[in-house]
Each structure stands twice: as C-alpha cells, then as structure tokens.
Design a protein around this motif. Sequence first.
Motif, PDB file in Angstrom:
ATOM      1  N   LYS A  28       0.851  -1.192   0.000  1.00 33.67           N
ATOM      2  CA  LYS A  28       0.000   0.000   0.000  1.00 33.67           C
ATOM      3  C   LYS A  28       0.881   1.235   0.000  1.00 33.67           C
ATOM      4  O   LYS A  28       1.907   1.294   0.697  1.00 33.67           O
ATOM      5  N   VAL A  29       0.445   2.227  -0.757  1.00 38.41           N
ATOM      6  CA  VAL A  29       1.127   3.521  -0.770  1.00 38.41           C
ATOM      7  C   VAL A  29       0.667   4.314   0.455  1.00 38.41           C
ATOM      8  O   VAL A  29      -0.518   4.343   0.770  1.00 38.41           O
ATOM      9  N   LEU A  30       1.613   4.957   1.144  1.00 38.34           N
ATOM     10  CA  LEU A  30       1.285   5.834   2.271  1.00 38.34           C
ATOM     11  C   LEU A  30       1.483   7.285   1.840  1.00 38.34           C
ATOM     12  O   LEU A  30       2.595   7.691   1.513  1.00 38.34           O
ATOM     13  N   ASP A  52       6.039   4.542   1.612  1.00 40.76           N
ATOM     14  CA  ASP A  52       5.869   5.954   1.982  1.00 40.76           C
ATOM     15  C   ASP A  52       6.358   6.836   0.825  1.00 40.76           C
ATOM     16  O   ASP A  52       7.541   6.800   0.468  1.00 40.76           O
ATOM     17  N   ILE A  53       5.432   7.637   0.263  1.00 42.77           N
ATOM     18  CA  ILE A  53       5.828   8.442  -0.910  1.00 42.77           C
ATOM     19  C   ILE A  53       6.085   9.910  -0.539  1.00 42.77           C
ATOM     20  O   ILE A  53       6.194  10.767  -1.418  1.00 42.77           O
ATOM     21  N   ASN A  54       6.210  10.171   0.764  1.00 45.63           N
ATOM     22  CA  ASN A  54       6.384  11.560   1.209  1.00 45.63           C
ATOM     23  C   ASN A  54       7.723  12.170   0.815  1.00 45.63           C
ATOM     24  O   ASN A  54       7.872  13.386   0.838  1.00 45.63           O
ATOM     25  N   GLY A  72      -0.541  18.296  -7.912  1.00 51.22           N
ATOM     26  CA  GLY A  72       0.238  17.089  -7.642  1.00 51.22           C
ATOM     27  C   GLY A  72      -0.473  16.246  -6.599  1.00 51.22           C
ATOM     28  O   GLY A  72      -1.079  16.782  -5.656  1.00 51.22           O
ATOM     29  N   ALA A  73      -0.387  14.927  -6.750  1.00 48.18           N
ATOM     30  CA  ALA A  73      -1.132  14.034  -5.853  1.00 48.18           C
ATOM     31  C   ALA A  73      -0.775  14.265  -4.384  1.00 48.18           C
ATOM     32  O   ALA A  73      -1.629  14.162  -3.509  1.00 48.18           O
ATOM     33  N   MET A  74       0.487  14.602  -4.113  1.00 49.58           N
ATOM     34  CA  MET A  74       0.922  14.765  -2.717  1.00 49.58           C
ATOM     35  C   MET A  74       0.712  16.178  -2.176  1.00 49.58           C
ATOM     36  O   MET A  74       1.215  16.506  -1.093  1.00 49.58           O
ATOM     37  N   ARG A  76      -0.772  18.833  -0.062  1.00 52.32           N
ATOM     38  CA  ARG A  76      -1.574  18.752   1.173  1.00 52.32           C
ATOM     39  C   ARG A  76      -2.881  19.511   0.979  1.00 52.32           C
ATOM     40  O   ARG A  76      -2.915  20.547   0.307  1.00 52.32           O
ATOM     41  N   GLN A  77      -3.911  19.035   1.624  1.00 53.44           N
ATOM     42  CA  GLN A  77      -5.229  19.671   1.484  1.00 53.44           C
ATOM     43  C   GLN A  77      -5.184  21.133   1.935  1.00 53.44           C
ATOM     44  O   GLN A  77      -5.833  21.987   1.317  1.00 53.44           O
ATOM     45  N   VAL A  78      -4.378  21.437   2.948  1.00 50.91           N
ATOM     46  CA  VAL A  78      -4.281  22.826   3.403  1.00 50.91           C
ATOM     47  C   VAL A  78      -3.712  23.713   2.292  1.00 50.91           C
ATOM     48  O   VAL A  78      -4.114  24.873   2.139  1.00 50.91           O
ATOM     49  N   HIS A  99     -14.818  22.387   3.917  1.00 46.32           N
ATOM     50  CA  HIS A  99     -15.603  21.406   4.684  1.00 46.32           C
ATOM     51  C   HIS A  99     -14.816  20.120   4.962  1.00 46.32           C
ATOM     52  O   HIS A  99     -15.360  19.191   5.555  1.00 46.32           O
ATOM     53  N   VAL A 100     -13.594  20.041   4.493  1.00 47.97           N
ATOM     54  CA  VAL A 100     -12.839  18.779   4.618  1.00 47.97           C
ATOM     55  C   VAL A 100     -12.123  18.705   5.963  1.00 47.97           C
ATOM     56  O   VAL A 100     -11.190  19.471   6.221  1.00 47.97           O
ATOM     57  N   GLY A 101     -12.566  17.826   6.827  1.00 48.27           N
ATOM     58  CA  GLY A 101     -11.847  17.501   8.061  1.00 48.27           C
ATOM     59  C   GLY A 101     -11.531  18.712   8.925  1.00 48.27           C
ATOM     60  O   GLY A 101     -12.319  19.656   9.042  1.00 48.27           O
ATOM     61  N   HIS A 102     -10.323  18.679   9.501  1.00 46.16           N
ATOM     62  CA  HIS A 102      -9.908  19.679  10.472  1.00 46.16           C
ATOM     63  C   HIS A 102      -8.498  20.157  10.112  1.00 46.16           C
ATOM     64  O   HIS A 102      -7.833  19.541   9.292  1.00 46.16           O
ATOM     65  N   VAL A 103      -8.059  21.237  10.776  1.00 50.25           N
ATOM     66  CA  VAL A 103      -6.728  21.788  10.490  1.00 50.25           C
ATOM     67  C   VAL A 103      -5.680  20.668  10.493  1.00 50.25           C
ATOM     68  O   VAL A 103      -4.851  20.581   9.593  1.00 50.25           O
ATOM     69  N   ARG A 108      -1.902  17.147   6.957  1.00 55.94           N
ATOM     70  CA  ARG A 108      -1.220  15.918   6.515  1.00 55.94           C
ATOM     71  C   ARG A 108      -1.905  15.300   5.297  1.00 55.94           C
ATOM     72  O   ARG A 108      -1.253  14.796   4.386  1.00 55.94           O
ATOM     73  N   GLY A 109      -3.222  15.314   5.298  1.00 60.61           N
ATOM     74  CA  GLY A 109      -3.990  14.655   4.233  1.00 60.61           C
ATOM     75  C   GLY A 109      -3.707  15.288   2.888  1.00 60.61           C
ATOM     76  O   GLY A 109      -3.528  16.504   2.776  1.00 60.61           O
ATOM     77  N   THR A 110      -3.659  14.469   1.848  1.00 59.14           N
ATOM     78  CA  THR A 110      -3.304  14.963   0.517  1.00 59.14           C
ATOM     79  C   THR A 110      -4.524  14.922  -0.410  1.00 59.14           C
ATOM     80  O   THR A 110      -5.437  14.115  -0.227  1.00 59.14           O
ATOM     81  N   PHE A 111      -4.461  15.777  -1.421  1.00 59.98           N
ATOM     82  CA  PHE A 111      -5.533  15.808  -2.421  1.00 59.98           C
ATOM     83  C   PHE A 111      -5.598  14.462  -3.140  1.00 59.98           C
ATOM     84  O   PHE A 111      -6.660  13.880  -3.323  1.00 59.98           O
ATOM     85  N   CYS A 116      -7.684   8.751  -4.180  1.00 55.87           N
ATOM     86  CA  CYS A 116      -7.424   7.304  -4.289  1.00 55.87           C
ATOM     87  C   CYS A 116      -8.281   6.531  -3.295  1.00 55.87           C
ATOM     88  O   CYS A 116      -8.738   5.427  -3.595  1.00 55.87           O
ATOM     89  N   HIS A 117      -8.480   7.110  -2.128  1.00 60.65           N
ATOM     90  CA  HIS A 117      -9.250   6.412  -1.089  1.00 60.65           C
ATOM     91  C   HIS A 117     -10.725   6.290  -1.497  1.00 60.65           C
ATOM     92  O   HIS A 117     -11.345   5.250  -1.314  1.00 60.65           O
ATOM     93  N   LEU A 118     -11.288   7.375  -2.006  1.00 60.85           N
ATOM     94  CA  LEU A 118     -12.653   7.404  -2.556  1.00 60.85           C
ATOM     95  C   LEU A 118     -13.757   7.034  -1.555  1.00 60.85           C
ATOM     96  O   LEU A 118     -14.616   6.182  -1.841  1.00 60.85           O
ATOM     97  N   GLU A 123     -15.176  15.180  -0.344  1.00 61.49           N
ATOM     98  CA  GLU A 123     -15.435  16.342  -1.189  1.00 61.49           C
ATOM     99  C   GLU A 123     -14.486  16.421  -2.386  1.00 61.49           C
ATOM    100  O   GLU A 123     -14.895  16.835  -3.487  1.00 61.49           O
ATOM    101  N   GLN A 124     -13.207  16.079  -2.182  1.00 64.07           N
ATOM    102  CA  GLN A 124     -12.230  16.350  -3.246  1.00 64.07           C
ATOM    103  C   GLN A 124     -12.458  15.512  -4.510  1.00 64.07           C
ATOM    104  O   GLN A 124     -12.551  16.067  -5.616  1.00 64.07           O
ATOM    105  N   PRO A 125     -12.595  14.190  -4.401  1.00 67.15           N
ATOM    106  CA  PRO A 125     -12.916  13.447  -5.624  1.00 67.15           C
ATOM    107  C   PRO A 125     -14.252  13.863  -6.215  1.00 67.15           C
ATOM    108  O   PRO A 125     -14.426  13.861  -7.444  1.00 67.15           O
ATOM    109  N   PHE A 165       0.407   4.254  -9.387  1.00 67.10           N
ATOM    110  CA  PHE A 165       0.154   5.301  -8.389  1.00 67.10           C
ATOM    111  C   PHE A 165      -0.366   6.545  -9.087  1.00 67.10           C
ATOM    112  O   PHE A 165      -0.148   6.745 -10.285  1.00 67.10           O
ATOM    113  N   LEU A 166      -1.070   7.355  -8.332  1.00 65.26           N
ATOM    114  CA  LEU A 166      -1.599   8.614  -8.860  1.00 65.26           C
ATOM    115  C   LEU A 166      -0.508   9.667  -8.765  1.00 65.26           C
ATOM    116  O   LEU A 166       0.082   9.871  -7.706  1.00 65.26           O
ATOM    117  N   GLU A 167      -0.275  10.341  -9.880  1.00 62.70           N
ATOM    118  CA  GLU A 167       0.792  11.343  -9.928  1.00 62.70           C
ATOM    119  C   GLU A 167       0.213  12.757  -9.803  1.00 62.70           C
ATOM    120  O   GLU A 167       0.752  13.592  -9.083  1.00 62.70           O
TER     121      GLU A 167
END
Length: 290
Positions: A28-30, A52-54, A72-74, A76-78, A99-103, A108-111, A116-118, A123-125, A165-167
């Motif tokens: 699994k990709v992290l 880990d693709i960070n 870019g896939a990585m 960050r949502q912020v 509306h996505v999550g919290h600060v 950390r969360g990526t677009f 990919c998680h779906l 909201e993003q997909p 992987f999503l680029e």
Amino acid sequence: MKASDFTYHRPSSAQELAGLLASLENAKVLAGGQSLMPMMNLRLLAPEHLIDINKIPGLAGIRRDGDVIEIGAMTRQVDVLESEIIAKDLPVLKAALEHVGHVQTRSRGTFGGSCCHLDPAAEQPALCRLLDAEFRVNGARGIRVVQAADWFQGMLESALAEDEFLEAIRIKPWTGSYGYGFEEYARRHGDFAIAGAAAMLAVDETQSITRAALMIFGVEASPARLANAEAALVGTKLPDLDVAIVTSAARGLEAMSDVHVSADYRSHLGSVMIKRALLKAKQHLTGSST
Ligand SMILES: Cc1cc2nc3c(=O)[nH]c(=O)nc-3n(C[C@H](O)[C@H](O)[C@H](O)COP(=O)(O)OP(=O)(O)OC[C@H]3O[C@@H](n4cnc5c(N)ncnc54)[C@H](O)[C@@H]3O)c2cc1C
C-alpha cells in the motif's frame, strides 16, 4: 489496536516507487496517512508492505499548465485550500475544501490520497467529478490518463491498478460568465457529509444557460452527475431556471442507507443539497437569491 506487522519502504523517486509497486505483493502507498493508518490500526487493512511516498520530489504542488490547473497528488489539502491559483480559477473547489476535516487532518492529508481512497462522502474526488478532472497515473507500465467519468469504480475503488500510483490531477477551469454553488450537510463541521452537492452554470450575454454541471455526493457509492438534468437546463433562460427538473433527477439516484440515516432520508437530503447549490450558482450570476 495496532497495525499488523509490515515492511516499511521509502522510495526517493517515482521510478523507484514504480519498481516497488511492480515487484511487491500486498503493498500500500502511504500518503498523508489520514485514512490508511486508521484502517490499518483497526485491522481493516493489513498490507505486508507500506510504501511511503512523502520523500519523492515533484509529487506536490499546484501549477498552471496552459489552460489547465495541475494539482500534484501529494499536495496537502491545506495547500489546496490556501492556494491563490485555486481561489482564482477553481473557487468551487476552495468552497468544498473548507468542509474537509480539520486543520490537523488537512495539514497531513493529501488531495491525491483522498482521490485514491474514494470515500463516497469525500469532497475532493466529488469536485473532480463535477469539474471533469483528468487523473494522471504512473507505474512500471508507463503513464496513462483516466477521465473522471472512468475513475470511480465503486465504493472505495478507483481505476488505479495495483502496480500504479496517482501522480497528478488536472482540471480545466470554466471561463466566461459562470456561477457556482457548493452545499453539504454533516452532523458536525469537519465530519464526513451525509450528503452534499455542487452546481455550476454558465450563461451567454442573453442569460441563456450554455453549460451546466450538477453533482451529488454521499448519496450513491460514487459521486453522481445528473447528466439528463444538465442537458435539460442548457438553452433555458436563467430567470426561468426550473429547479424541479434537478430535484426530481436527484430523487432518482439509488441512495445508500447506513446506521445514521435511511436511504429515503439520504435521497431527500441529496435533492435539498443540489437545489441549494443550484440556487447559489444562480445567485452568483444574478446577485439575487430568487
Ligand atoms: C478526523 C478525520 C476527519 C476527516 N474528515 C474528512 C472530511 O470531512 N472529508 C474528506 O474528504 N476526508 C476527510 N478525512 C479523510 C482525509 O481527507 C484523508 O486525508 C484522505 O481521505 C486520504 O488522504 P491521505 O493523504 O491521508 O491518504 P492515505 O490515508 O495515506 O491513503 C489513502 C488511500 O489512498 C492510497 N493512496 C494515497 N495516495 C496515493 C497515490 N498518490 N497513489 C496511489 N495510491 C495512493 C493509499 O494507499 C490508501 O489506500 C478525515 C480524516 C480524519 C482522520
């Protein structure tokens, strides 16, 4: 609970990542880990290899490429939320990101991770579906581009093959005279929505609707476009906008039920959300809410 044992990999290039995905079983990709790590800790997933693709350069960032915005896939949502490019050219995406999550999760969360998680209520997909995004995927077999209409394969399932992987996500912004609206209902701010919707309307100088995009998410397993209602709106005058065409199309979706709400309630909520989003789009164009 804690995750099952796994082997940790940290590739430093896209080529190395492609090689690992091609050679490892049950990997699994992290990305930001905001969905993957809870699922691993709950043992809903038990990958033997975590990649880990960070640290891979070039996978994050937002840029203009001609008339397309590339995220870019990585990224960050912020950074999507705070991007001047997104605010100017894709304001409906910015409205959704609020509306996505919290600060903490947006930091950390990526677009790309969300795409990919779906999760059906993500909201993003969903906005990628609204905006007819293209998904650029990479792997040992090379690069290919998947259209948004083909990306969603069902609950938590994208068109990515196991060795890919999503680029990046590419979106062509609307231009000219258009309005947009985004609406969602969640029990608490930052929770996944029970249902949400977004609408976009473009008009010509005579106020005739020339283009419409209507999308509802959280109701079916994947975000749904109301293609027939979109076609019905094109050609009508903005002041004559018939909201009932859209709400009855929304009621035709095959709504899911879960422990929180019945299918009928979710379906009703979807129709209310798209109605509000549509009226907001109209309001953007006219400056009036009626
Ligand atoms: C408290 C909380 C509240 C949240 N609220 C919301 C919300 O309101 N709305 C919302 O949309 N989300 C919400 N989320 C989820 C959050 O947006 C996640 O960040 C997102 O779902 C996954 O992104 P990630 O970067 O963390 O991906 P990860 O968790 O690292 O990965 C998710 C999945 O995608 C795969 N993946 C990730 N990147 C790639 C890639 N580039 N190529 C191939 N596969 C990849 C992983 O292998 C994994 O299967 C919330 C999360 C938490 C913890």
